[in-house]
Design an enzyme around this catalytic site. Structure first.
Site, mmCIF file in Angstrom:
data_model
loop_
_atom_site.group_PDB
_atom_site.id
_atom_site.type_symbol
_atom_site.label_atom_id
_atom_site.label_comp_id
_atom_site.label_asym_id
_atom_site.label_seq_id
_atom_site.Cartn_x
_atom_site.Cartn_y
_atom_site.Cartn_z
ATOM 1 N N CYS A 113 -46.138 -16.109 68.608
ATOM 2 C CA CYS A 113 -46.531 -14.950 67.556
ATOM 3 C C CYS A 113 -45.149 -14.588 66.964
ATOM 4 O O CYS A 113 -45.462 -13.647 65.953
ATOM 5 C CB CYS A 113 -47.585 -14.102 68.252
ATOM 6 S SG CYS A 113 -48.836 -14.910 69.029
ATOM 7 N N HIS A 252 -47.218 -7.502 65.436
ATOM 8 C CA HIS A 252 -47.935 -8.581 65.722
ATOM 9 C C HIS A 252 -49.374 -8.079 65.989
ATOM 10 O O HIS A 252 -49.308 -7.194 66.928
ATOM 11 C CB HIS A 252 -47.184 -9.555 66.757
ATOM 12 C CG HIS A 252 -48.150 -10.688 67.165
ATOM 13 N ND1 HIS A 252 -49.102 -11.568 66.295
ATOM 14 C CD2 HIS A 252 -48.560 -10.766 68.501
ATOM 15 C CE1 HIS A 252 -49.841 -12.116 66.946
ATOM 16 N NE2 HIS A 252 -49.572 -11.709 68.392
ATOM 17 N N ASN A 282 -56.134 -12.169 66.109
ATOM 18 C CA ASN A 282 -54.851 -12.597 66.393
ATOM 19 C C ASN A 282 -54.688 -13.841 65.777
ATOM 20 O O ASN A 282 -55.220 -15.125 66.185
ATOM 21 C CB ASN A 282 -54.518 -12.658 67.870
ATOM 22 C CG ASN A 282 -53.322 -13.095 68.270
ATOM 23 O OD1 ASN A 282 -52.236 -13.516 67.268
ATOM 24 N ND2 ASN A 282 -52.713 -12.989 69.426
HETATM 25 N N1 ACO Z 1 -66.429 -10.528 77.171
HETATM 26 C C1 ACO Z 1 -66.773 -10.010 78.243
HETATM 27 N N2 ACO Z 1 -66.066 -9.782 79.265
HETATM 28 C C2 ACO Z 1 -64.848 -10.449 79.508
HETATM 29 C C3 ACO Z 1 -64.485 -11.007 78.529
HETATM 30 C C4 ACO Z 1 -65.136 -11.101 77.258
HETATM 31 N N3 ACO Z 1 -64.734 -11.808 76.070
HETATM 32 N N4 ACO Z 1 -63.305 -11.632 78.987
HETATM 33 C C5 ACO Z 1 -62.980 -11.082 79.975
HETATM 34 N N5 ACO Z 1 -63.871 -10.423 80.528
HETATM 35 C C6 ACO Z 1 -64.207 -9.809 81.742
HETATM 36 C C7 ACO Z 1 -63.493 -10.462 82.956
HETATM 37 O O1 ACO Z 1 -64.224 -11.334 83.229
HETATM 38 C C8 ACO Z 1 -63.491 -9.404 83.684
HETATM 39 O O2 ACO Z 1 -64.662 -9.190 84.630
HETATM 40 P P1 ACO Z 1 -64.712 -8.912 86.141
HETATM 41 O O3 ACO Z 1 -63.978 -7.395 86.364
HETATM 42 O O4 ACO Z 1 -66.252 -8.861 86.293
HETATM 43 O O5 ACO Z 1 -63.819 -9.952 86.993
HETATM 44 C C9 ACO Z 1 -63.256 -8.058 83.153
HETATM 45 O O6 ACO Z 1 -63.687 -8.375 81.790
HETATM 46 C C10 ACO Z 1 -61.755 -7.654 82.933
HETATM 47 O O7 ACO Z 1 -60.866 -8.686 82.520
HETATM 48 P P2 ACO Z 1 -59.649 -8.753 82.374
HETATM 49 O O8 ACO Z 1 -58.885 -9.827 81.945
HETATM 50 O O9 ACO Z 1 -58.690 -7.982 83.589
HETATM 51 O O10 ACO Z 1 -59.384 -7.717 80.955
HETATM 52 P P3 ACO Z 1 -58.198 -6.967 80.359
HETATM 53 O O11 ACO Z 1 -58.430 -5.614 80.177
HETATM 54 O O12 ACO Z 1 -56.940 -7.605 80.955
HETATM 55 O O13 ACO Z 1 -58.050 -7.438 78.821
HETATM 56 C C11 ACO Z 1 -57.298 -9.115 77.392
HETATM 57 C C12 ACO Z 1 -58.185 -8.769 78.474
HETATM 58 C C13 ACO Z 1 -57.944 -8.531 76.239
HETATM 59 C C14 ACO Z 1 -57.113 -10.587 77.022
HETATM 60 C C15 ACO Z 1 -55.717 -8.289 77.577
HETATM 61 O O14 ACO Z 1 -55.286 -8.612 78.781
HETATM 62 C C16 ACO Z 1 -54.677 -8.860 76.559
HETATM 63 O O15 ACO Z 1 -55.006 -8.241 75.381
HETATM 64 N N6 ACO Z 1 -53.735 -9.426 76.909
HETATM 65 C C17 ACO Z 1 -52.744 -9.683 76.056
HETATM 66 C C18 ACO Z 1 -53.343 -10.652 75.268
HETATM 67 C C19 ACO Z 1 -52.408 -11.051 74.021
HETATM 68 O O16 ACO Z 1 -51.788 -10.104 73.490
HETATM 69 N N7 ACO Z 1 -52.370 -12.290 73.710
HETATM 70 C C20 ACO Z 1 -51.563 -12.912 72.660
HETATM 71 C C21 ACO Z 1 -50.296 -12.345 72.611
HETATM 72 S S1 ACO Z 1 -49.120 -13.556 72.062
HETATM 73 C C22 ACO Z 1 -49.943 -14.530 71.018
HETATM 74 O O17 ACO Z 1 -50.315 -13.799 70.245
HETATM 75 C C23 ACO Z 1 -50.063 -15.991 71.019
#
Ligand code: ACO
Length: 325
Positions: A113, A252, A282
């Site tokens: 990204c 980004h 994204n």
């Molecule tokens: N819908 C519903 N529930 C979900 C989903 C979904 N789409 N995805 C995950 N969950 C659930 C999980 O199963 C988990 O449930 P549990 O507590 O019962 O086990 C709960 O939600 C929490 O999951 P986490 O993964 O801990 O959620 P988090 O708060 O960390 O958010 C996210 C996840 C949004 C992916 C976050 O970690 C994030 O934004 N990370 C960075 C992502 C990023 O920026 N990526 C791209 C950067 S580089 C590039 O762009 C290529």
């Protein structure tokens, strides 16, 4: 002499998929996606439309706005994680053919990204050193093709699209691309990568494997907040500019929460940070130029405005640029 962003163009596929549309196929909800990411919709390229098609459309718009023709180009750089062909030929070469810019240099950059910032640095440096006049810098992605639809933690995050910038070398000083910061931490390569993209088609196992995105969301989240923070601090240290000098910060568009956390750390008012993640999700290397193209379209970028671009992504890579509009 300066290298300026002279014009921008975008290509957004018409197929718009809302969170509710996704929730009909994936175990998720509009509420979860919005509250965790700020995303409300994404656009997907239809069958038959490749990364190079979106890139070429964006390029043609940018060239028309810049009032230059394909023969005026000295270079095309495409930043993408979803090239038409994995490995070769470069998507930039296919774009070159599609826009009829025969003869100019063309290559791709793989920096996740952060790709657009890496590409802008490479292309502006080449114009400066080789005395070229015009280059196309394009961020283009068809991420819907590599999303793992069985992984609700990642499949809700990504969208497709492309945006192109015509950059030009001009005789005036103090405008355009003023400063860059680029970096990488390869130790985090496996925090965000294409599974099975390695050379795992062997003599013993001849079946090709379709690559899909794998991400350690929490680690990438922490890396993203830290890298934005460190880059802003380093830019303030490296350059004469203070945060209040910037008219816009264009990050980004990975997750609105990441950006909000960094803004809070520096007390940056939200209205200085441009976010369009709600509509496009994204789009990786396309996200920063898509934001710029939209801002340009809305008349938000005024001559003289100081703009900070800041990105992070697979690699793990990070980068920032200071641009005087
Ligand atoms: N819908 C519903 N529930 C979900 C989903 C979904 N789409 N995805 C995950 N969950 C659930 C999980 O199963 C988990 O449930 P549990 O507590 O019962 O086990 C709960 O939600 C929490 O999951 P986490 O993964 O801990 O959620 P988090 O708060 O960390 O958010 C996210 C996840 C949004 C992916 C976050 O970690 C994030 O934004 N990370 C960075 C992502 C990023 O920026 N990526 C791209 C950067 S580089 C590039 O762009 C290529």
């Amino acid at each position: 002499m300066s290298v300026v962003i002279r014009a921008l163009g975008a290509s957004i596929p018409p197929q718009r998929i809302t969170n509710e549309d996704l929730a009909a196929r994936v175990d998720t909800t509009d509420d979860w996606i919005r509250s965790h990411t700020g995303i409300g919709a994404r656009h997907f390229a239809p069958d038959g439309i490749l990364t190079s098609d979106m890139a070429a459309e964006a390029a043609k718009t940018a060239m028309a706005k810049a009032k230059i023709g394909p023969h005026d180009l000295d270079l095309i750089v495409v930043a993408t994680a979803t090239p038409d062909y994995f490995g070769f030929p470069a998507t930039a070469c296919i774009v070159q053919d599609k826009i009829g810019a025969y003869g100019c240099a063309a290559y791709d950059i793989v920096a996740g990204c952060t790709g657009f910032i890496y590409a802008l640095h490479a292309a502006s440096s080449m114009l400066e050193t080789s005395h070229g006049r015009h280059a196309l810098v394009i961020g283009a992605e068809a991420l819907s093709r590599i999303v793992d639809w069985n992984d609700r933690g990642t499949c809700v995050l990504f969208g497709d699209g492309a945006a192109a910038a015509v950059i030009s070398r001009i005789d005036e000083a103090g405008r355009g691309c003023l400063s860059f910061l680029l970096g990488a931490d390869g130790g985090g390569a496996r925090d965000l990568y294409l599974v099975q993209a390695e050379r795992d088609r062997t003599f013993e196992r001849a079946q090709p494997v379709v690559p899909v995105i794998s991400m350690n969301g929490r680690k990438v989240y922490d890396f993203a907040v830290k890298s934005i923070t460190v880059m802003i601090e380093r830019l303030m240290h490296k350059t004469v500019y203070r945060l209040e000098d910037f008219a816009w910060i264009v990050p980004h568009q990975a997750n609105a929460r990441i950006v909000q956390a960094a803004a809070k750390r520096f007390n940056i008012p939200q209205d200085k940070i441009y976010l369009n993640i709600e509509e496009y999700a994204n789009t990786s290397a396309a996200s920063i130029p898509l934001a710029l193209a939209e801002m340009d379209q809305k008349g938000l970028l005024k001559p003289g405005d100081l703009v900070m671009l800041v990105g992070f992504g697979a690699g793990l890579t990070y980068g920032a640029a200071v641009v005087r509009w």
